[in-house]
Motif scaffolding. Structure first.
Motif, mmCIF file in Angstrom:
data_model
loop_
_atom_site.group_PDB
_atom_site.id
_atom_site.type_symbol
_atom_site.label_atom_id
_atom_site.label_comp_id
_atom_site.label_asym_id
_atom_site.label_seq_id
_atom_site.Cartn_x
_atom_site.Cartn_y
_atom_site.Cartn_z
ATOM 1 N N UNK A 172 -21.308 -1.962 -10.451
ATOM 2 C CA UNK A 172 -21.491 -0.697 -11.167
ATOM 3 C C UNK A 172 -21.179 -0.800 -12.667
ATOM 4 N N UNK A 173 -20.690 -1.972 -13.083
ATOM 5 C CA UNK A 173 -20.260 -2.107 -14.475
ATOM 6 C C UNK A 173 -21.388 -1.817 -15.480
ATOM 7 N N UNK A 174 -22.585 -2.300 -15.124
ATOM 8 C CA UNK A 174 -23.711 -2.107 -16.017
ATOM 9 C C UNK A 174 -24.002 -0.611 -16.204
ATOM 10 N N UNK A 178 -23.760 1.705 -19.682
ATOM 11 C CA UNK A 178 -24.860 2.516 -20.189
ATOM 12 C C UNK A 178 -24.567 4.005 -20.129
ATOM 13 N N UNK A 179 -23.310 4.355 -19.811
ATOM 14 C CA UNK A 179 -22.900 5.764 -19.936
ATOM 15 C C UNK A 179 -22.876 6.555 -18.642
ATOM 16 N N UNK A 180 -23.143 5.883 -17.510
ATOM 17 C CA UNK A 180 -23.218 6.614 -16.242
ATOM 18 C C UNK A 180 -21.841 6.971 -15.655
ATOM 19 N N UNK A 181 -21.777 8.108 -14.949
ATOM 20 C CA UNK A 181 -20.574 8.459 -14.190
ATOM 21 C C UNK A 181 -20.621 7.694 -12.853
ATOM 22 N N UNK A 182 -19.454 7.588 -12.196
ATOM 23 C CA UNK A 182 -19.402 6.847 -10.924
ATOM 24 C C UNK A 182 -18.869 7.777 -9.821
ATOM 25 N N UNK A 183 -19.580 7.764 -8.680
ATOM 26 C CA UNK A 183 -19.120 8.526 -7.526
ATOM 27 C C UNK A 183 -18.405 7.582 -6.562
ATOM 28 N N UNK A 184 -17.146 7.835 -6.300
ATOM 29 C CA UNK A 184 -16.383 6.976 -5.380
ATOM 30 C C UNK A 184 -16.810 7.233 -3.937
#
Lengths: 302, 302
Positions: A172-174, A178-184
């Motif tokens: 998910x690092x990329x 690039x500004x994305x949020x992450x859903x756990x």
């Protein structure tokens, strides 16, 4: 962003001064801007690697801005260049170069692409994933363009502590960069701001030579980091500047001030003056952040 | 007769070597022979007076022999030249130069005459009261001429003692200098040989670059005082010389020997070799009087 001034004097090449040419290194690209007679020797003197130049931007078809181009193109042949070479410049540049290659019975072993310009409006002429180049239409005795080189926004920087804390997979690092949020996995959304830092600021560089004083170019160069603006004359020769459609140091400074640029870089000096320091002194009466271009000078803008 | 080597290296201009260009000063005329990129700077470095050049001879349309011409012509404009300028060179040279002047919207304030050459036979292309210039057709990859510069016979020298003895009026001195006998008032004829000495010997210079080994040029350069003959390669690269229609040092020396010239001047060196002395050494195995050309060298042949 690094700029090497190969030559920044007006008119004819002399023993110690060279006509216009610059190398802009930005995000690992090497752009050659203008190519007066002797440019290839100046490239060697400044130990710049010829082969890294893939894009050449010619402002206009006055000799002190392009007479070195055909020689450089020929030298690329002799060096057995294989990489594509792109030349951007006013309509006519292709005819001039090809005519000379034809008479010398020469053929480039590399692909030589001409991008001839005719528009009087600013246009994007080069774009890749990291850099964009636009024309800056200038007012001079012949059709002339300046060029604006803009870095595209860089990746955001990973907040290593944060991603470790949330145990986010490297896959998910990329997305984060690039500004994305992450859903756990548990459905919680971690906003990007918590996982990354702002990227390094981007830089841009505006090259404006040759041109008369022209306020219509201000919107095109608004807030740039570095503005190279020609200053062929001092204000004492304002009449000559007007007649030949060049600028004085004061005029260059006025444009820099009105466009709110960060730094003004001077060049294209007439050789009639005893010292180029005079240009700096005059410009500084209007605008504080003045850099004095000179042949062989290297400016690091990072 | 004085020859200044502005550049005598093959192919591309480098920091310390220059492409072909020479200035021949002969009987107060200043001839420019070939005009590679950077020639105008080399003229300045060697403190040669630009304005005295009225005739430029271009051997062929490979870039290392003429890419500096358009810049020199432009500089003459900027220096406000008024005197006629004559350019001799292969068909095409006019189209190449005028195309560039047209796109830059430039007009020379002086008369610029092109004398385009197409003949494969030697021809007289310049002649005035003191000097004559002929082409020397060469064999190269494109249409190429060398040039032979010949002084015309000089005036005989007045025998001052003799003319005083016979009380000959100064009005007759010119006649004596041109070889005439004088008839005294008493009818006695005084032969010229008694009234004058032989003139200084005349000089001639043959410029032969670029060319493959070619014995057909021998009759055209027979017995010349100085032969400049290209030697791009050493004999160890004879295959390259043959392929590119250039000469080796040995071949240049062989031509010098067969043509019985007084001195052989070498130049147009490939930059692949560690020292240009190697060319001299190789040539001297065939022909004894070898001069090694180098950028900035001045040869006085009087």
């Amino acid at each position: 962003m690094r700029l090497t001034i190969l030559g920044c004097y007006a008119a004819t090449p002399r023993t110690i001064t060279n006509p216009t040419s610059q190398v802009l290194e930005i995000r690992n690209r090497m752009f050659l801007i203008d190519c007066g007679e002797g440019t290839q020797v100046q490239l060697r003197k400044n130990k710049l690697k010829f082969s890294k130049i893939n894009h050449i931007f010619i402002s206009h078809l006055h000799g002190d801005h392009f007479y070195g181009l055909v020689g450089l193109i020929s030298t690329f042949m002799l060096l057995n260049r294989q990489t594509d070479l792109h030349v951007y410049g006013p309509k006519g540049i292709k005819e001039i170069i090809l005519l000379q290659l034809r008479y010398s019975n020469s053929f480039t072993g590399y692909n030589l692409y001409f991008h001839e310009l005719e528009s009087k409006e600013s246009e994007v002429i080069f774009e890749d994933e990291k850099v964009i180049v636009k024309t800056i239409p200038l007012k001079h005795r012949v059709y002339t363009n300046g060029y604006l080189f803009q870095e595209k926004p860089k990746e955001r920087k990973l907040n290593v502590e944060a991603v470790e804390k949330y145990k986010i997979d490297t896959a998910y690092f990329r997305k984060i960069k690039y500004g994305g949020d992450i859903t756990l996995d548990n459905g919680t959304v971690i906003p990007n701001a918590e996982l990354s830092f702002d990227p390094e600021p981007t830089k841009n560089y505006a090259f404006c030579s040759d041109t008369m004083y022209d306020e219509t170019l201000i919107p095109l160069i608004q807030d740039v980091d570095v503005l190279y603006h020609e200053t062929t004359f001092l204000e004492s020769e304002a009449n000559k500047a007007e007649k030949t459609m060049h600028s004085t140091a004061k005029e260059a400074a006025r444009i820099a001030k009105l466009a709110n640029v960060k730094q003004l870089l001077l060049g294209h000096y007439s050789t009639r003056y005893s010292s180029i320091e005079l240009f700096k002194q005059e410009a500084e009466t209007i605008f504080p952040n003045v850099l004095l271009g000179d042949d062989g000078k290297v400016f690091d803008f990072d």
